[in-house]
Design a protein around this motif. Sequence first.
Motif, PDB file in Angstrom:
ATOM      1  N   PHE A  92       0.831  -1.202   0.000  1.00  0.00           N
ATOM      2  CA  PHE A  92       0.000   0.000   0.000  1.00  0.00           C
ATOM      3  C   PHE A  92       0.869   1.256   0.000  1.00  0.00           C
ATOM      4  O   PHE A  92       0.650   2.172  -0.799  1.00  0.00           O
ATOM      5  CB  PHE A  92      -0.932  -0.004   1.215  1.00  0.00           C
ATOM      6  N   SER A  93       1.868   1.281   0.884  1.00  0.00           N
ATOM      7  CA  SER A  93       2.721   2.473   0.991  1.00  0.00           C
ATOM      8  C   SER A  93       3.467   2.768  -0.301  1.00  0.00           C
ATOM      9  O   SER A  93       3.449   3.903  -0.793  1.00  0.00           O
ATOM     10  CB  SER A  93       3.734   2.279   2.125  1.00  0.00           C
ATOM     11  N   ILE A  94       4.104   1.769  -0.841  1.00  0.00           N
ATOM     12  CA  ILE A  94       4.879   1.974  -2.073  1.00  0.00           C
ATOM     13  C   ILE A  94       3.952   2.249  -3.256  1.00  0.00           C
ATOM     14  O   ILE A  94       4.205   3.144  -4.067  1.00  0.00           O
ATOM     15  CB  ILE A  94       5.776   0.759  -2.349  1.00  0.00           C
ATOM     16  N   GLY A  95       2.872   1.491  -3.362  1.00  0.00           N
ATOM     17  CA  GLY A  95       1.952   1.644  -4.488  1.00  0.00           C
ATOM     18  C   GLY A  95       1.275   3.001  -4.532  1.00  0.00           C
ATOM     19  O   GLY A  95       1.153   3.611  -5.600  1.00  0.00           O
ATOM     20  N   ILE A  96       0.840   3.482  -3.390  1.00  0.00           N
ATOM     21  CA  ILE A  96       0.169   4.790  -3.346  1.00  0.00           C
ATOM     22  C   ILE A  96       1.140   5.904  -3.707  1.00  0.00           C
ATOM     23  O   ILE A  96       0.794   6.839  -4.439  1.00  0.00           O
ATOM     24  CB  ILE A  96      -0.470   5.016  -1.956  1.00  0.00           C
ATOM     25  N   VAL A  97       2.367   5.826  -3.212  1.00  0.00           N
ATOM     26  CA  VAL A  97       3.359   6.863  -3.522  1.00  0.00           C
ATOM     27  C   VAL A  97       3.673   6.875  -5.019  1.00  0.00           C
ATOM     28  O   VAL A  97       3.663   7.934  -5.662  1.00  0.00           O
ATOM     29  CB  VAL A  97       4.640   6.666  -2.684  1.00  0.00           C
ATOM     30  N   ILE A  98       3.938   5.697  -5.585  1.00  0.00           N
ATOM     31  CA  ILE A  98       4.247   5.621  -7.022  1.00  0.00           C
ATOM     32  C   ILE A  98       3.055   6.088  -7.848  1.00  0.00           C
ATOM     33  O   ILE A  98       3.213   6.863  -8.805  1.00  0.00           O
ATOM     34  CB  ILE A  98       4.664   4.195  -7.414  1.00  0.00           C
ATOM     35  N   GLY A  99       1.860   5.639  -7.500  1.00  0.00           N
ATOM     36  CA  GLY A  99       0.664   6.040  -8.243  1.00  0.00           C
ATOM     37  C   GLY A  99       0.383   7.532  -8.146  1.00  0.00           C
ATOM     38  O   GLY A  99       0.019   8.174  -9.144  1.00  0.00           O
ATOM     39  N   ALA A 100       0.555   8.094  -6.959  1.00  0.00           N
ATOM     40  CA  ALA A 100       0.301   9.530  -6.786  1.00  0.00           C
ATOM     41  C   ALA A 100       1.323  10.368  -7.551  1.00  0.00           C
ATOM     42  O   ALA A 100       0.961  11.360  -8.206  1.00  0.00           O
ATOM     43  CB  ALA A 100       0.333   9.889  -5.301  1.00  0.00           C
ATOM     44  N   LEU A 101       2.592   9.989  -7.485  1.00  0.00           N
ATOM     45  CA  LEU A 101       3.609  10.737  -8.228  1.00  0.00           C
ATOM     46  C   LEU A 101       3.407  10.605  -9.731  1.00  0.00           C
ATOM     47  O   LEU A 101       3.573  11.580 -10.479  1.00  0.00           O
ATOM     48  CB  LEU A 101       5.011  10.251  -7.834  1.00  0.00           C
ATOM     49  N   SER A 102       3.029   9.424 -10.169  1.00  0.00           N
ATOM     50  CA  SER A 102       2.778   9.206 -11.593  1.00  0.00           C
ATOM     51  C   SER A 102       1.603  10.069 -12.071  1.00  0.00           C
ATOM     52  O   SER A 102       1.672  10.679 -13.137  1.00  0.00           O
ATOM     53  CB  SER A 102       2.492   7.731 -11.839  1.00  0.00           C
ATOM     54  N   ALA A 103       0.560  10.112 -11.285  1.00  0.00           N
ATOM     55  CA  ALA A 103      -0.607  10.922 -11.658  1.00  0.00           C
ATOM     56  C   ALA A 103      -0.286  12.417 -11.592  1.00  0.00           C
ATOM     57  O   ALA A 103      -0.764  13.204 -12.415  1.00  0.00           O
ATOM     58  CB  ALA A 103      -1.772  10.595 -10.744  1.00  0.00           C
ATOM     59  N   TYR A 104       0.528  12.824 -10.623  1.00  0.00           N
ATOM     60  CA  TYR A 104       0.887  14.226 -10.491  1.00  0.00           C
ATOM     61  C   TYR A 104       1.701  14.705 -11.686  1.00  0.00           C
ATOM     62  O   TYR A 104       1.452  15.769 -12.245  1.00  0.00           O
ATOM     63  CB  TYR A 104       1.662  14.441  -9.186  1.00  0.00           C
ATOM     64  N   TRP A 105       2.721  13.911 -12.079  1.00  0.00           N
ATOM     65  CA  TRP A 105       3.554  14.309 -13.216  1.00  0.00           C
ATOM     66  C   TRP A 105       2.837  14.113 -14.539  1.00  0.00           C
ATOM     67  O   TRP A 105       3.028  14.889 -15.468  1.00  0.00           O
ATOM     68  CB  TRP A 105       4.868  13.534 -13.213  1.00  0.00           C
ATOM     69  N   GLY A 106       2.040  13.064 -14.645  1.00  0.00           N
ATOM     70  CA  GLY A 106       1.255  12.821 -15.849  1.00  0.00           C
ATOM     71  C   GLY A 106       2.109  12.628 -17.100  1.00  0.00           C
ATOM     72  O   GLY A 106       3.301  12.363 -17.035  1.00  0.00           O
ATOM     73  N   GLY A 107       1.468  12.741 -18.240  1.00  0.00           N
ATOM     74  CA  GLY A 107       2.164  12.661 -19.528  1.00  0.00           C
ATOM     75  C   GLY A 107       2.861  11.342 -19.757  1.00  0.00           C
ATOM     76  O   GLY A 107       2.338  10.267 -19.472  1.00  0.00           O
ATOM     77  N   TRP A 108       4.082  11.416 -20.304  1.00  0.00           N
ATOM     78  CA  TRP A 108       4.804  10.202 -20.680  1.00  0.00           C
ATOM     79  C   TRP A 108       5.269   9.415 -19.457  1.00  0.00           C
ATOM     80  O   TRP A 108       5.424   8.201 -19.521  1.00  0.00           O
ATOM     81  CB  TRP A 108       5.959  10.530 -21.613  1.00  0.00           C
ATOM     82  N   ILE A 109       5.508  10.072 -18.315  1.00  0.00           N
ATOM     83  CA  ILE A 109       5.905   9.356 -17.089  1.00  0.00           C
ATOM     84  C   ILE A 109       4.752   8.464 -16.619  1.00  0.00           C
ATOM     85  O   ILE A 109       4.957   7.302 -16.256  1.00  0.00           O
ATOM     86  CB  ILE A 109       6.329  10.343 -15.986  1.00  0.00           C
ATOM     87  N   ASP A 110       3.557   9.017 -16.652  1.00  0.00           N
ATOM     88  CA  ASP A 110       2.379   8.233 -16.271  1.00  0.00           C
ATOM     89  C   ASP A 110       2.190   7.048 -17.222  1.00  0.00           C
ATOM     90  O   ASP A 110       1.863   5.939 -16.785  1.00  0.00           O
ATOM     91  CB  ASP A 110       1.140   9.128 -16.269  1.00  0.00           C
ATOM     92  N   ASP A 111       2.406   7.271 -18.501  1.00  0.00           N
ATOM     93  CA  ASP A 111       2.290   6.191 -19.486  1.00  0.00           C
ATOM     94  C   ASP A 111       3.298   5.074 -19.220  1.00  0.00           C
ATOM     95  O   ASP A 111       2.965   3.888 -19.271  1.00  0.00           O
ATOM     96  CB  ASP A 111       2.477   6.724 -20.908  1.00  0.00           C
ATOM     97  N   ILE A 112       4.540   5.444 -18.925  1.00  0.00           N
ATOM     98  CA  ILE A 112       5.578   4.434 -18.662  1.00  0.00           C
ATOM     99  C   ILE A 112       5.255   3.652 -17.392  1.00  0.00           C
ATOM    100  O   ILE A 112       5.345   2.417 -17.374  1.00  0.00           O
ATOM    101  CB  ILE A 112       6.970   5.097 -18.558  1.00  0.00           C
ATOM    102  N   VAL A 113       4.865   4.358 -16.339  1.00  0.00           N
ATOM    103  CA  VAL A 113       4.537   3.676 -15.075  1.00  0.00           C
ATOM    104  C   VAL A 113       3.380   2.704 -15.277  1.00  0.00           C
ATOM    105  O   VAL A 113       3.421   1.557 -14.812  1.00  0.00           O
ATOM    106  CB  VAL A 113       4.217   4.702 -13.959  1.00  0.00           C
ATOM    107  N   LEU A 114       2.359   3.131 -15.989  1.00  0.00           N
ATOM    108  CA  LEU A 114       1.211   2.253 -16.201  1.00  0.00           C
ATOM    109  C   LEU A 114       1.543   1.075 -17.112  1.00  0.00           C
ATOM    110  O   LEU A 114       0.989  -0.019 -16.938  1.00  0.00           O
ATOM    111  CB  LEU A 114       0.028   3.047 -16.747  1.00  0.00           C
TER     112      LEU A 114
END
Length: 158
Positions: A92-114
């Motif tokens: 939960f801790s790691i997943g929420i942090v990665i997901g929140a940062l990915s959503a915050y930065w958006g764009g190609w970073i979010d695409d790569i993370v997903l």
Amino acid sequence: MGDEAQNGLHMRLEEAAAVNLRSALGQDASQGAHAEDAVRDGLQVDLASALQAPSAVHWLGTDNFGRDVLSRIMAGAGTDLVIALLVTGISFSIGIVIGALSAYWGGWIDDIVLRVVDIVQSFPSFVLALAITAVLGNSLHNVVLAIAVAYTPYFVRL
């Protein structure tokens, strides 16, 4: 968790189970006699008691080595509960942090993370955890880490 800490936790669980058993049987804690007899050492081998049916002495019977089944279930449940809480907390801790940062930065970073999350989720979680444990080695720490890695992508998607 060291061996001494696990033994201490195991002893406290046995003592708590004996107290709960006494209260369930309606016995006063000062009476104490025979209530803790239902909670036995789950590792003690007694071949004379092998494969006994449930009785007043062995509430769930014994296995083929004469070990008390109820005691073995109680000992295993404590370890499983610790593993479940640790895995959930870490994932939960790691997943929420990665997901929140990915959503915050958006764009190609979010695409790569997903896309990475999609790749990890394409493998069955249990098989992935087994493979990670096989690579890292067989210990409680590595099992917790492997299961946490396998289930983190579910929290990234939240």
